[in-house]
Structures are given as C-alpha cells and as structure tokens.
Scaffold this motif. Structure first.
Motif, PDB file in Angstrom:
ATOM      1  N   UNK A  64      19.625  49.121  71.810  1.00 22.77           N
ATOM      2  CA  UNK A  64      19.768  49.625  70.439  1.00 22.77           C
ATOM      3  C   UNK A  64      20.799  50.756  70.348  1.00 22.77           C
ATOM      4  N   UNK A  65      20.835  51.618  71.386  1.00 25.77           N
ATOM      5  CA  UNK A  65      21.734  52.773  71.348  1.00 25.77           C
ATOM      6  C   UNK A  65      22.968  52.571  72.214  1.00 25.77           C
ATOM      7  N   UNK A  66      22.839  51.945  73.386  1.00 24.30           N
ATOM      8  CA  UNK A  66      23.974  51.823  74.300  1.00 24.30           C
ATOM      9  C   UNK A  66      23.786  50.562  75.143  1.00 24.30           C
ATOM     10  N   UNK A  67      24.716  50.396  76.110  1.00 25.40           N
ATOM     11  CA  UNK A  67      24.641  49.270  77.034  1.00 25.40           C
ATOM     12  C   UNK A  67      23.683  49.594  78.164  1.00 25.40           C
ATOM     13  N   UNK A  68      22.926  48.624  78.641  1.00 27.07           N
ATOM     14  CA  UNK A  68      21.882  48.824  79.633  1.00 27.07           C
ATOM     15  C   UNK A  68      22.139  47.884  80.807  1.00 27.07           C
ATOM     16  N   UNK A  69      22.138  48.447  82.029  1.00 24.46           N
ATOM     17  CA  UNK A  69      22.363  47.655  83.236  1.00 24.46           C
ATOM     18  C   UNK A  69      21.363  48.130  84.282  1.00 24.46           C
ATOM     19  N   UNK A  70      20.219  47.416  84.410  1.00 22.34           N
ATOM     20  CA  UNK A  70      19.141  47.853  85.301  1.00 22.34           C
ATOM     21  C   UNK A  70      18.573  46.654  86.034  1.00 22.34           C
ATOM     22  N   UNK A  71      17.973  46.946  87.224  1.00 21.16           N
ATOM     23  CA  UNK A  71      17.393  45.884  88.063  1.00 21.16           C
ATOM     24  C   UNK A  71      15.901  45.726  87.807  1.00 21.16           C
ATOM     25  N   UNK A  72      15.333  46.451  86.860  1.00 22.62           N
ATOM     26  CA  UNK A  72      13.905  46.343  86.584  1.00 22.62           C
ATOM     27  C   UNK A  72      13.547  45.001  85.916  1.00 22.62           C
ATOM     28  N   UNK A  73      14.507  44.419  85.191  1.00 20.45           N
ATOM     29  CA  UNK A  73      14.239  43.144  84.519  1.00 20.45           C
ATOM     30  C   UNK A  73      13.895  42.025  85.485  1.00 20.45           C
ATOM     31  N   UNK A  74      14.768  41.688  86.469  1.00 17.17           N
ATOM     32  CA  UNK A  74      14.411  40.626  87.414  1.00 17.17           C
ATOM     33  C   UNK A  74      13.200  40.948  88.274  1.00 17.17           C
ATOM     34  N   UNK A  75      13.005  42.252  88.651  1.00 19.91           N
ATOM     35  CA  UNK A  75      11.832  42.605  89.449  1.00 19.91           C
ATOM     36  C   UNK A  75      10.545  42.475  88.648  1.00 19.91           C
ATOM     37  N   UNK A  76      10.630  42.727  87.346  1.00 18.70           N
ATOM     38  CA  UNK A  76       9.456  42.568  86.490  1.00 18.70           C
ATOM     39  C   UNK A  76       9.073  41.105  86.323  1.00 18.70           C
ATOM     40  N   UNK A  77      10.063  40.216  86.552  1.00 20.70           N
ATOM     41  CA  UNK A  77       9.806  38.773  86.434  1.00 20.70           C
ATOM     42  C   UNK A  77       8.971  38.230  87.592  1.00 20.70           C
ATOM     43  N   UNK A  78       8.873  38.993  88.704  1.00 16.06           N
ATOM     44  CA  UNK A  78       8.182  38.503  89.912  1.00 16.06           C
ATOM     45  C   UNK A  78       6.704  38.287  89.647  1.00 16.06           C
ATOM     46  N   UNK A  79       6.087  39.147  88.803  1.00 13.29           N
ATOM     47  CA  UNK A  79       4.646  39.033  88.572  1.00 13.29           C
ATOM     48  C   UNK A  79       4.269  37.723  87.868  1.00 13.29           C
TER      49      UNK A  79
END
Length: 606
Positions: A64-79
């Motif tokens: 919403x405010x800026x560009x986001x580049x993080x590895x939490x998305x794929x790691x959150x998919x593991x569950x």
C-alpha cells in the motif's frame, strides 16, 4: 569468448558459499561440542548465507505504501504443505518483539534448525514449483537445481544440537553481511585432516543411529496403533460374546417353558379325545336307528324330484325355443338397420372425397397454367441470353485478333529497334529521337493492351454471370418438367379414384335395392306374423302329407315347419329362400306367411 549468464554465476557463488558455511559450521560444532548458542559466529554466518540464498530471484511485491521484498511469504507457505510446520509458524506469529516480515523469517529459520527439520521443510517447498513461481523469478536459486543441492546439504545439519533464544533477540534490525575471512584456509586446517576424518566417521555413526531411531519410533507408533485397534476389537468381541451368552440363556429358559406347555397341552388333548370317543359312539348308535326311516323318505323325495325336474326341463326347452326365435328376429332387424346406416356413411364419405379430389384437380390445373406461362417467359429469356452470349463470343474473337495484331506490331517494332541499334550505333542523336518515339509508341501499345485485357476480363465476368443465370434457368425448367410429371400422375390417380367412386356408387345402389327388397319382405313377414298370431301348431304325428303337393313325407321329402302359422311343407315345395346377415346360408321361408321354416325329421323323434 562466450558471455556467461550473470544469474547462473550468482547461483554458483551462493551454492559455494552455502557449502563452505555448512561445512565450517559442522566442523566447528564438532570441535566446539555440538551444542551451539545464538552468539556462535559460524552459526550467524550460516543464517546470513541462507537469507541470501532465499532472497535470490525474489519477486518485488507492491504494498500500500511502498515496494515489499521479503522471504516470509514462501516460508509461510510451508505450513500448508507440511502440517508439522504449523507449530513453528504459530509460535513465530506469537512472538512479541517481531515487527517486520524479515524478522519473522529469521526466527522461523532458527526454530527450524532447532527442530532439525529445515531440510524437510525446504524440500516440500522446492517440490511445489508452481506455488513458488508466485514469489520467485524463473532464474531464482530456489527454482533451479542449486536449490535442491542446498536442501541436500542441509540434511547434514541434523548432527548439530542448537540451543537458540529467539524471544529476546532483536531480529528485525540485524544486518546480513557475509564474513569471507572465516572461510580462508590456514596452516592449522591443513594439519587437522586426520581429526576431520575421525569426526566424519563419528558423524556418520550418529546419523545412522538417528535414522535407526526414527525408523524404530515409526514402527513403535504403528505397533501402538495396531495394539489399540486390537484392544478395541477385543472389547467389542467380549461385549458381543456376553450378549450372545445372555441370548442363549434366555432361549434355553423359553425352551423349557415351551416344553412344559407342550406336555400340558398333550394331557388336555388326550382327555378331550377320550370324552369325544364316548360321545361319537352314542351318536353313531342313534344315527343307525334313524337312518332306515331317512332312506325311505329320501327315495320318495327323489322320485318326486325327478318328476318335477322332467316337467321343468320341458318348460325350459319351450321357453328357449321362443326366446331364440325372438332374438333372431331382433338381431336380423338390427343388422339390417346397421348395414343401411354404414352404407349411407360410406356414401357421404365418398362424396366428400370426390369433392376434395375435384378441388385438388382444379388447383393443379391452375398451377400447371402458371408454370407453363413461367416456362414460356424463361424460354424467351434463355433465347435472349443465348443471343447475348453469341455477341459476346464474337466481340471476344475480334479482341483476340486485335491483341494478336498488336503483339505482332510490338515484335516488329522490337526487331526494327534492334536492327537500328546495330546499324546506327554512331548516330546516337537521331537514334535517340527515334527511340523516344518508339518508346512512346510502346507505351501507347502497352496502355492499349492493358485496356483490352481489362475489357476482356469484364467481358469474361459478364459471360460467367450469364452462364450462371442460364444454369439457374435450366434448373427451374427441370423443376417445371418434374411438376408436369407429378401433375400427370395426379391426373391418373384422379381417374382411378373416379372409377373406384363410380364402382362403389353402383355397388351401393345395388345394395340399396337389395336392402329395400329385404325390408319390404321383413314388413310382409311382420304383417303375416301379426295375422297368424292366434293359430295352433299342427302335431308331427297328425302331419303325414305336405299341404301343397299332398305327398307323403319320407327321407327324401323332409318336413319344414313354419314358426308363425304352424303349416308343414316338404323341402320340394318350400323353395323360397331369404338371405340373413347372421347365417352363412340362406334360410327357407313359408309360402303363406313368409316366416322362417324349421327342418324336422320324418320320424316322430323331435
């Protein structure tokens, strides 16, 4: 020199760094004592390298405010892919000090290492590449073979026991910089090869023991499950056995009760049979005494019954004869009336069909006239079109002749031009003027040729259109010829129907005349029946001679008895016959009253 792909170079460098960091971590952990803290430098460098490997080729997502580049998305998919990872994800989300997705990812990596399941979690993630494509580019390390190699290297970290405190550590603001000085070789490393070999052997033994322990745990869990299922089935069988025993006891009690009841019933029936035997013997004696008087009464009553039955049979025979005579007369009347009504209905239907056929003939005649007029008009149009086609063919021939003349003139002009070029090479000025004139003539001839070609194309198009119209008109004429044939067939059918109608009318007239005659005869019979209603039949014994010819009856001259007047005739005198619809053969009729005669034997037997 071939230029290498920069992404491939990045993947190779990251793979080498992962190998060095994992190898250094295992070696230092074995020398240090294998239980590591969060402040241990090789362990910190390992997490930095893993963070760089997971960040390689990561897609930039717009927030919403800026560009986001993080590895939490794929790691959150593991569950979602590995149900055992739900506990780690839930504990990471519940940590109070973490505010950024990167901090949550770092905490997740530390918890996975402590559980010794980092390799299993990342292997499940690498297998689902269609889901990883939402977070990584196609050239990312996790999407290529290097990711699988790193996952295989991570299996070796299961020999390390890590005791990390994640709750109080500031993971959001850490800077991930790789320290390459740790991985540079020294003289001490060269001298410790033998020690590394021993450590590797010990590690292999530890891995073997842990793997064996895992297999034993899995077999123990399966055996526990089987024991639980067997205990449940055993309890169910014990309950069913108790229920069956209770049922057997109840059935035995019921059997004893039924047997006692059966013995009581047998005793009662025996007493009852003895009493009934005494009663039956007394009744039998009384019956024998009374039977003699009943036999006499029965014989007398039977004789009276035979006499009354004989009288009743004679009366019923006479009644049946009268009823059958009445029914036959009524049935003959009904059949005659029904035939008359049916023939009137058929006459009306045939007249309606004749009217319909006449109307169809008129319509077909009108259609034939219209089609003949259309054929005449189309034949005139065809003749006009043939004249036009002849004219077009003539003009085409003229145009072809003109085209041939123009081509000949062009060939002659070209020949002359070549001769002039060969002969008068030096006379360039005069030849140039002549050549320009010849070019102008050629241009004019080419333009004339193009105009003639276009004209010829238009004429060919017109000719094609005219041919199409001619073919269409031929198809229409063929349809008209087919209509003529159908009309002729309908005329023949009409003639056949007319013949059938005339035949049926003649047959109906004949039937009507016969019916009128039969109706008149029936009226005469009715009048004669009314006139002869009070007369008495003559008995067979008294009638020995025919009333008309006065000859004696015999086997050749059989008796014919009139139902109404009672007169008796021989078969030679009673020649009047009347056809009836109910009987297949004609019936003989009385000469005096025209009633139906009954044939009788010459003897006195009825």
């Amino acid at each position: 020199v071939a230029v290498k792909d920069p992404t491939a170079v990045e993947r190779a460098n990251l793979l080498n760094m992962a190998k060095l960091s994992i190898k250094g971590l295992i070696e230092s952990a074995l020398s240090f004592g294998r239980t590591l803290d969060s402040d241990y430098p090789p362990l910190q460098q390992f997490f930095v390298v893993m963070e760089h490997c997971l960040k390689h080729g990561l897609k930039v997502r717009k927030s919403f405010l800026s560009y986001n580049k993080t590895i939490w998305g794929p790691l959150e998919l593991v569950e979602k892919l590995y149900p055992e990872a739900e506990e780690i994800a839930a504990s990471v989300r519940d940590l109070p000090g973490l505010k950024t997705p990167l901090g949550r990812a770092r905490a997740w990596l530390r918890l996975a290492l402590m559980q010794k399941k980092m390799a299993d979690y990342l292997r499940c993630l690498i297998i689902q590449r269609d889901l990883l494509s939402e977070f990584y580019e196609y050239h990312a390390l996790m999407m290529e073979e290097e990711g699988a190699v790193i996952v295989g290297l991570l299996v070796g970290l299961n020999v390390i026991d890590a005791n990390l405190c994640v709750k109080g550590e500031d993971l959001d603001s850490q800077v991930g910089v790789i320290d390459f000085s740790v991985y540079l070789k020294s003289d001490d490393d060269i001298g410790g090869k033998e020690r590394n070999v021993q450590i590797a052997a010990i590690l292999d033994q530890k891995n073997y023991v842990e793997e064996l322990n895992r297999q034993l745990n899995s077999t123990v869990s399966s055996l526990h499950a089987r024991v639980d299922s067997l205990e449940k089935s055993n309890t169910k069988l014990i309950e069913e056995l108790a229920i069956a025993k209770n049922n057997i006891i109840k059935l035995q009690e019921e059997n004893h009760q039924l047997r006692s009841e059966n013995t009581l019933i047998l005793m009662k029936t025996q007493h009852h049979l003895e009493a009934t035997k005494v009663d039956v013997e007394a009744e039998l004696q009384t019956y024998k005494h009374s039977r003699q008087g009943l036999d006499e009464m029965y014989s007398e009553a039977r004789r009276q019954l035979r006499e009354e039955a004989q009288l009743r049979q004679d009366m019923e025979n006479e009644l049946v004869v009268q009823v059958s005579m009445k029914h036959e007369i009524e049935l003959a009347m009904k059949l005659l009336e029904k035939d008359i009504h049916e023939k009137q209905d058929t006459l009306i239907g045939l007249r309606q069909q004749l009217d319909e056929v006449k109307a169809i003939n008129m319509e077909m005649y009108q259609k034939l006239q219209v089609s003949e007029d259309a054929v005449k008009e189309k034949s005139e149009i065809i003749s006009r079109l043939e004249d036009k086609t002849n004219q077009i063919n003539a003009t085409m021939k003229q145009l072809e002749q003109r085209l041939q003349q123009a081509e000949k003139a062009q060939m002659e002009a070209e020949a002359e031009d070549e001769q002039l070029k060969q002969e008068y090479v030096n006379k360039s000025e005069s030849l140039q003027n002549e050549f320009s004139q010849k070019e102008k003539q050629l241009l004019q001839l080419e333009t004339d040729l193009k105009i003639e070609k276009e004209w010829r194309q238009t004429l060919e198009d017109d000719l094609q259109k005219e041919k199409e119209t001619v073919s269409h008109l031929r198809i229409e004429t063929q349809e008209i010829i087919n209509l003529k044939k159908e009309f002729l067939k309908l005329q023949e059918k009409n003639k056949q129907l007319k013949r059938i109608c005339e035949d049926q009318e003649a047959a109906l007239q004949e039937l009507a005349s016969k019916l009128s005659e039969s109706k008149l005869k029936i009226e005469d019979i009715k009048e004669a029946n009314k006139a002869l209603q009070g007369q008495v039949w003559l008995k067979d014994k008294e009638a020995t001679h025919c009333k008309l010819c006065e000859k004696e009856f015999s086997l050749s001259k059989r008796k014919h008895h009139c139902r109404n007047c009672g007169e008796i005739f021989c078969n030679a005198c009673s020649d009047n016959e009347l056809p009836l619809p109910s009987s297949p053969k004609p019936v003989r009729v009385c000469d005096s009253c025209h009633a139906i005669l009954i044939q009788r034997c010459s003897s006195n037997v009825p």
